[in-house]
Design a protein around this motif. Structure first.
Motif, PDB file in Angstrom:
ATOM      1  N   GLY A   1      -5.209   7.650  22.891  1.00  0.00           N
ATOM      2  CA  GLY A   1      -4.183   7.608  22.211  1.00  0.00           C
ATOM      3  C   GLY A   1      -3.148   6.815  22.554  1.00  0.00           C
ATOM      4  O   GLY A   1      -2.434   5.899  21.890  1.00  0.00           O
ATOM      5  N   TYR A   2      -2.994   6.561  24.004  1.00  0.00           N
ATOM      6  CA  TYR A   2      -1.900   5.648  24.393  1.00  0.00           C
ATOM      7  C   TYR A   2      -2.293   4.246  24.292  1.00  0.00           C
ATOM      8  O   TYR A   2      -1.752   3.364  24.022  1.00  0.00           O
ATOM      9  N   ARG A   3      -3.598   4.306  24.514  1.00  0.00           N
ATOM     10  CA  ARG A   3      -4.352   2.746  24.307  1.00  0.00           C
ATOM     11  C   ARG A   3      -3.851   2.401  23.074  1.00  0.00           C
ATOM     12  O   ARG A   3      -3.682   1.099  22.738  1.00  0.00           O
ATOM     13  N   GLN A   4      -4.214   3.203  21.982  1.00  0.00           N
ATOM     14  CA  GLN A   4      -3.779   2.798  20.340  1.00  0.00           C
ATOM     15  C   GLN A   4      -2.587   2.414  20.490  1.00  0.00           C
ATOM     16  O   GLN A   4      -2.191   1.468  19.784  1.00  0.00           O
ATOM     17  N   ILE A   5      -1.555   3.039  21.034  1.00  0.00           N
ATOM     18  CA  ILE A   5       0.015   2.669  20.806  1.00  0.00           C
ATOM     19  C   ILE A   5      -0.057   1.183  21.443  1.00  0.00           C
ATOM     20  O   ILE A   5       0.680   0.335  20.884  1.00  0.00           O
ATOM     21  N   ARG A   6      -0.577   1.059  22.502  1.00  0.00           N
ATOM     22  CA  ARG A   6      -0.437  -0.201  23.514  1.00  0.00           C
ATOM     23  C   ARG A   6      -0.995  -1.428  22.567  1.00  0.00           C
ATOM     24  O   ARG A   6      -0.442  -2.366  22.317  1.00  0.00           O
ATOM     25  N   ASN A   7      -2.316  -1.000  22.116  1.00  0.00           N
ATOM     26  CA  ASN A   7      -2.749  -2.014  21.326  1.00  0.00           C
ATOM     27  C   ASN A   7      -2.091  -2.441  19.994  1.00  0.00           C
ATOM     28  O   ASN A   7      -2.056  -3.623  19.326  1.00  0.00           O
ATOM     29  N   TYR A   8      -1.703  -1.339  19.342  1.00  0.00           N
ATOM     30  CA  TYR A   8      -0.732  -1.587  18.087  1.00  0.00           C
ATOM     31  C   TYR A   8       0.432  -2.539  18.294  1.00  0.00           C
ATOM     32  O   TYR A   8       0.610  -3.449  17.486  1.00  0.00           O
ATOM     33  N   PHE A   9       1.208  -2.260  19.459  1.00  0.00           N
ATOM     34  CA  PHE A   9       2.352  -3.015  19.560  1.00  0.00           C
ATOM     35  C   PHE A   9       1.926  -4.458  20.049  1.00  0.00           C
ATOM     36  O   PHE A   9       2.728  -5.543  19.554  1.00  0.00           O
ATOM     37  N   ASN A  10       0.992  -4.689  20.682  1.00  0.00           N
ATOM     38  CA  ASN A  10       0.262  -6.066  20.953  1.00  0.00           C
ATOM     39  C   ASN A  10       0.042  -6.863  19.704  1.00  0.00           C
ATOM     40  O   ASN A  10       0.369  -7.897  19.363  1.00  0.00           O
ATOM     41  N   LYS A  11      -0.600  -6.060  18.856  1.00  0.00           N
ATOM     42  CA  LYS A  11      -1.024  -6.942  17.558  1.00  0.00           C
ATOM     43  C   LYS A  11       0.183  -7.017  16.607  1.00  0.00           C
ATOM     44  O   LYS A  11       0.557  -8.092  15.712  1.00  0.00           O
ATOM     45  N   LEU A  12       1.163  -5.992  16.680  1.00  0.00           N
ATOM     46  CA  LEU A  12       2.133  -6.072  15.853  1.00  0.00           C
ATOM     47  C   LEU A  12       3.267  -7.239  16.343  1.00  0.00           C
ATOM     48  O   LEU A  12       3.644  -8.006  15.514  1.00  0.00           O
ATOM     49  N   LEU A  13       3.437  -7.522  17.475  1.00  0.00           N
ATOM     50  CA  LEU A  13       4.209  -8.641  18.114  1.00  0.00           C
ATOM     51  C   LEU A  13       3.726 -10.039  17.894  1.00  0.00           C
ATOM     52  O   LEU A  13       4.310 -11.073  17.528  1.00  0.00           O
ATOM     53  N   THR A  14       2.208 -10.003  17.817  1.00  0.00           N
ATOM     54  CA  THR A  14       1.675 -11.320  17.564  1.00  0.00           C
ATOM     55  C   THR A  14       1.991 -11.576  16.193  1.00  0.00           C
ATOM     56  O   THR A  14       2.354 -12.761  15.607  1.00  0.00           O
ATOM     57  N   GLU A  15       1.781 -10.526  14.990  1.00  0.00           N
ATOM     58  CA  GLU A  15       2.190 -10.830  13.644  1.00  0.00           C
ATOM     59  C   GLU A  15       3.526 -11.058  13.380  1.00  0.00           C
ATOM     60  O   GLU A  15       3.661 -11.899  12.573  1.00  0.00           O
ATOM     61  N   ARG A  16       4.457 -10.351  14.291  1.00  0.00           N
ATOM     62  CA  ARG A  16       5.933 -10.835  13.958  1.00  0.00           C
ATOM     63  C   ARG A  16       6.188 -12.149  14.331  1.00  0.00           C
ATOM     64  O   ARG A  16       7.179 -12.751  13.900  1.00  0.00           O
ATOM     65  N   ARG A  17       5.512 -12.708  15.285  1.00  0.00           N
ATOM     66  CA  ARG A  17       5.839 -14.079  15.799  1.00  0.00           C
ATOM     67  C   ARG A  17       5.241 -15.170  14.922  1.00  0.00           C
ATOM     68  O   ARG A  17       5.426 -16.319  15.052  1.00  0.00           O
ATOM     69  N   SER A  18       4.343 -14.767  13.984  1.00  0.00           N
ATOM     70  CA  SER A  18       3.698 -15.652  13.315  1.00  0.00           C
ATOM     71  C   SER A  18       4.311 -16.342  12.013  1.00  0.00           C
ATOM     72  O   SER A  18       3.862 -17.299  11.410  1.00  0.00           O
ATOM     73  N   SER A  19       5.692 -15.696  11.515  1.00  0.00           N
ATOM     74  CA  SER A  19       6.361 -16.164  10.578  1.00  0.00           C
ATOM     75  C   SER A  19       5.351 -16.486   9.240  1.00  0.00           C
ATOM     76  O   SER A  19       5.485 -17.532   8.678  1.00  0.00           O
ATOM     77  N   ASN A  20       4.702 -15.508   8.794  1.00  0.00           N
ATOM     78  CA  ASN A  20       3.785 -15.425   7.689  1.00  0.00           C
ATOM     79  C   ASN A  20       4.698 -14.923   6.530  1.00  0.00           C
ATOM     80  O   ASN A  20       5.405 -13.993   6.596  1.00  0.00           O
ATOM     81  N   GLU A  21       4.420 -15.934   5.378  1.00  0.00           N
ATOM     82  CA  GLU A  21       4.989 -15.339   4.042  1.00  0.00           C
ATOM     83  C   GLU A  21       4.146 -14.399   3.361  1.00  0.00           C
ATOM     84  O   GLU A  21       2.885 -14.315   3.398  1.00  0.00           O
ATOM     85  N   MET A  22       4.684 -13.834   2.322  1.00  0.00           N
ATOM     86  CA  MET A  22       3.893 -12.981   1.544  1.00  0.00           C
ATOM     87  C   MET A  22       3.469 -13.761   0.216  1.00  0.00           C
ATOM     88  O   MET A  22       4.036 -13.728  -0.588  1.00  0.00           O
ATOM     89  N   ASN A  23       2.272 -14.280   0.249  1.00  0.00           N
ATOM     90  CA  ASN A  23       1.797 -15.009  -0.728  1.00  0.00           C
ATOM     91  C   ASN A  23       0.383 -14.965  -1.103  1.00  0.00           C
ATOM     92  O   ASN A  23      -0.089 -15.563  -1.854  1.00  0.00           O
ATOM     93  N   ILE A  24      -0.307 -13.898  -0.325  1.00  0.00           N
ATOM     94  CA  ILE A  24      -1.679 -13.572  -0.743  1.00  0.00           C
ATOM     95  C   ILE A  24      -1.842 -11.875  -0.881  1.00  0.00           C
ATOM     96  O   ILE A  24      -1.515 -11.339  -0.157  1.00  0.00           O
ATOM     97  N   LEU A  25      -2.342 -11.479  -1.969  1.00  0.00           N
ATOM     98  CA  LEU A  25      -2.445 -10.257  -2.343  1.00  0.00           C
ATOM     99  C   LEU A  25      -3.797  -9.869  -2.983  1.00  0.00           C
ATOM    100  O   LEU A  25      -4.247 -10.642  -3.808  1.00  0.00           O
ATOM    101  N   VAL A  26      -4.174  -8.511  -2.868  1.00  0.00           N
ATOM    102  CA  VAL A  26      -5.420  -8.183  -3.421  1.00  0.00           C
ATOM    103  C   VAL A  26      -5.092  -6.703  -4.081  1.00  0.00           C
ATOM    104  O   VAL A  26      -4.609  -5.660  -3.178  1.00  0.00           O
ATOM    105  N   SER A  27      -5.679  -6.444  -5.003  1.00  0.00           N
ATOM    106  CA  SER A  27      -5.462  -5.034  -5.609  1.00  0.00           C
ATOM    107  C   SER A  27      -6.778  -4.563  -6.060  1.00  0.00           C
ATOM    108  O   SER A  27      -7.552  -5.186  -6.758  1.00  0.00           O
ATOM    109  N   TYR A  28      -7.010  -3.367  -5.778  1.00  0.00           N
ATOM    110  CA  TYR A  28      -8.202  -2.534  -6.169  1.00  0.00           C
ATOM    111  C   TYR A  28      -7.920  -1.174  -6.967  1.00  0.00           C
ATOM    112  O   TYR A  28      -7.029  -0.623  -6.579  1.00  0.00           O
ATOM    113  N   THR A  29      -8.307  -1.040  -8.053  1.00  0.00           N
ATOM    114  CA  THR A  29      -8.325   0.242  -8.783  1.00  0.00           C
ATOM    115  C   THR A  29      -9.646   0.875  -8.724  1.00  0.00           C
ATOM    116  O   THR A  29     -10.773   0.476  -9.291  1.00  0.00           O
TER     117      THR A  29
END
Length: 743
Positions: A191-219
């Motif tokens: 579980g601790y490894r999950q938390i560590r890995n989560y924050f590592n990928k979160l920080l990578t995403e937060r640094r990417s300056s990604n816009e919200m311009n691609i979406l997929v919806s499924y019904t």
């Protein structure tokens, strides 16, 4: 603000434990952070997780500081929800707290007697175990005005504490801060490894300056009664909310369960795309499964018998587990369906069982699938039951954020949710520079939760930059002139919707008229929907005026909800509109369903006469005789249903039968019988249990044309000096609930 009951504190803490706990928090605060700033954010984490993930947590805290937050990193042995909430209240009152995240083993409040805060959850609290019939909810933490009485701590699961919503609490959710959960799906070091890995990928995403311009919806299959008219509207609403996403064939996809035999294969491909920002799942769910499709649609006549045989085998296996007489059941089916025993061949053959299970697994996404999929959509919304149920050790939303990939935030529900609800209210704010938490704070229900980082934010798009207020909104402003100016100058429908929600919360005096005018003049589906949500709380006639127009709205969801609300109001003047919806909207399955559901709530004779009148006057129906016959059969069924409500007033019936009549009122407010209900409520010779249950059930008459009478009777009875305290609390709670809709 919420007070803490003496009973709770005495039952849960000794003075020694409380002193030790407070000292530990103060010591942490002295060396961990600064207490000044305009945007406070609290990071609650248990000590074990803090010690194991300290570097990642400090990196997360550092990132938040660069974004303008004043952070409060709070590692401690958090024992009870009261300890957590006390810290939140302190930070909110003194340090401008904006949001919080609960990391690891943070106490989980289990809320009871607040099912009116949910969209659909109505499990019998007397019949079912407390663990199942309570709602795990962080509204305990983020709506600071709600008041609760402590009941007990779970005897087996130390994280869970049960609370009852008090009668003197506000009877509507209005979160003061936003919150997120980060509860691992594994224990110990895993579980601790999950938390560590989560924050590592979160920080990578937060640094990417990604816009919200691609979406997929499924019904998925079963959503919205598989109505095509309901499904097709999402393309319109998403284009309103995310126009920046509609720029090529892959940038905005709306997928439906019957587009491909096994849509799971298609969805896995979509989730593994590197560029998807937002993904919707409109489907049925459990904590461990997303129900994507049922039996694939047969494209060849020969495949239909095979699909039927599969269903027979699956059903027989379930019945065997229930110790049913399988031989007799097969005989019964052979007679009824005119088939032979070959249709059941292989039911208990191990080879066939394996083959069937492999076929079944292709119809859904299960826990074990998610780490292998490695989902990439940065934000995933589960418009489904139980996919976000963090009561469980392992749950779908948790697997998504802890899996390899780029998914960092999920929105999920801890219990079942209403099929006829909107999951995208104001969601366009995510593409306009607002965080997940800022959006969710405006749209919270008791069961909805952010799983992951609530401060996650997409880069502001060019669309957002063009808006005069976007990116520099004072969300805490209490100035109605500010929000009126915001409303008048914003062009995006969700920015206008945001302003309406703020004006509503500030009790703007001319709000009702502004809402009605907005409905009548706005070209935007989603803005008109926000008007529907807000105008129902006003008791000046404007809501009824809107509904009479809304029954013909181009947006199917508004038509659907308008008809539903007419039945919940119960006025005779609305009968012609319900009749018209039933006759003319028969291709809109959910609209027709809601119209039929209204029949037994109205004056039955007037309802029947009006439908027959409109059927007779219609000059376009192809088979008027058949439609009339079908209606009469439906009406006979609704009359029989309404007759069950009469059991409540029948003193010759057993108490259990009368209580069943009470339970029906939650979904069926019989306005015509309110006088009978109030007589029972006032009759001291009636069983106390029945009167208490009835007092609670009348709290569901929120839109009823008789709610003023219910409120008046409840308050008069509650003022009697010799009244049962439990009865008094329920009467006042009902009165307070109904008054929320009496602005």
């Amino acid at each position: 603000m919420t007070g803490f009951s003496q009973h709770s504190l005495l039952a849960l803490h000794s003075d020694r434990i409380m002193r030790k706990f407070i000292l530990s928090v103060l010591l942490v605060s002295l060396f961990s952070f600064s207490w000044a700033g305009e945007r406070g954010f609290a990071i609650f984490v248990d000590k074990g997780t803090f010690n194991a993930c300290q570097a990642e947590l400090k990196a997360y805290e550092s990132m938040l500081k660069t974004e303008g937050f004043t952070t409060f990193l709070l590692p401690a042995d958090w024992v009870t929800p009261e300890q957590v909430k006390a810290q939140i209240v302190n930070l909110y009152e003194n340090e401008n707290l904006e949001g919080a995240i609960f990391i690891g083993q943070i106490p989980i409040p289990m809320i009871r007697d607040a099912q009116h805060f949910t969209s659909a959850f109505k499990m019998d609290q007397k019949k079912f175990p407390m663990f199942d019939s309570s709602v795990p909810s962080d509204r305990f933490y983020d709506d600071l005005d709600l008041k609760f009485d402590f009941i007990t701590k779970d005897s087996l699961k130390s994280l869970f504490y049960y609370y009852s919503l008090r009668w003197d609490s506000p009877q509507r959710i209005s979160s003061d801060i936003y919150t997120g959960r980060l509860k691992p799906t594994r224990s110990g070091e895993e579980g601790y490894r999950q938390i560590r890995n989560y924050f590592n990928k979160l920080l990578t995403e937060r640094r990417s300056s990604n816009e919200m311009n691609i979406l997929v919806s499924y019904t998925g299959e079963g959503s919205f009664s598989n109505s095509l008219t309901a499904w097709k509207e999402e393309g319109v609403t998403l284009r309103e909310q995310f126009p920046q996403a509609f720029h090529d064939r892959n940038s905005a996809k709306s997928l439906l369960f019957y587009m491909y035999p096994y849509m799971k294969d298609i969805l896995v491909d979509e989730m593994q795309r590197d560029d998807v920002d937002l993904m919707f799942f409109h489907e049925h769910g459990t904590p461990d499964r997303q129900y994507i499709t049922a039996i694939p649609k047969a494209d060849d006549f020969d495949l239909y018998p095979e699909a039927a045989k599969y269903l027979f085998r699956e059903r027989l296996r379930r019945l065997q587990k229930e110790n049913k007489n399988i031989t007799e059941i097969k005989r019964k089916w052979m007679r009824y369906y005119n088939i032979d025993s070959t249709w059941f061949a292989g039911t208990f053959d191990p080879k066939q069982i394996i083959e069937d299970s492999l076929k079944d697994i292709r119809t859904g996404i299960v826990l074990e699938d998610v780490p292998e999929i490695k989902p990439n959509p940065r934000v995933v919304i589960f418009d489904a039951c139980y996919n976000g149920d963090f009561r469980e050790d392992d749950y779908i939303a948790g697997e998504y954020i802890f899996a390899p990939g780029k998914t960092v935030v999920c929105i999920g529900n801890t219990v079942n949710v209403l099929q006829d609800k909107s999951s995208s209210d104001l969601l366009g704010l995510l593409g306009l520079g607002y965080s997940i938490g800022e959006w969710a704070q405006l749209t919270n229900i008791l069961e909805s939760h952010i799983i992951g980082d609530p401060t996650f934010i997409f880069k502001r798009s060019e669309l957002a930059i063009k808006e005069p207020f976007s990116g520099k909104t004072d969300l805490k402003s209490k100035d109605t002139l500010y929000w009126l100016n915001f409303f008048n100058n914003a062009s995006h429908p969700d920015l206008k919707g945001l302003a309406l929600h703020k004006l509503f919360k500030l009790n703007y005096r001319q709000m009702s008229d502004l809402l009605l005018k907005t409905y009548q003049t706005s070209p935007y589906y989603m803005l008109r929907l926000q008007v529907y949500h807000l105008l129902q709380f006003y008791n000046d006639g404007n809501f009824e005026k809107m509904l009479k127009q809304a029954v013909n709205d181009p947006y199917e969801f508004i038509r659907r909800k308008a008809v539903y609300s007419m039945g919940r109001i119960g006025k005779d003047e609305l009968i012609p509109y319900i009749a018209s919806a039933y006759i003319n909207d028969f291709l809109d399955e959910r609209v027709e369903f809601n119209a039929i559901s209204c029949f037994n709530l109205m004056n039955l004779d007037k309802m029947e006469n009006e439908v027959l009148k409109q059927l007779n006057e219609s000059n376009w129906l192809l088979d008027k005789e058949k439609r009339t016959k079908d209606f009469k059969n439906i009406m006979a069924s609704r009359r029989r249903m309404a007759e069950y409500s009469l059991d409540l007033a029948n003193k010759n019936l057993k108490l259990k039968s009368r209580q069943m009549g009470v339970s029906m009122l939650r979904n069926n407010p019989y306005h015509q019988l309110v006088d009978d209900y109030l007589r029972i409520l006032s009759d001291k010779s009636e069983p106390a249990e029945l009167r208490i249950d009835l007092a609670e059930a009348l709290g569901w008459f929120t839109l009823s044309c008789r709610r003023s009478d219910i409120i008046s009777t409840c308050r008069i009875l509650a003022s009697e000096t010799d009244i049962n305290p439990v009865m008094r609390a329920e009467l006042l709670k009902t009165a307070n609930r109904l008054e929320v809709y009496m602005r």
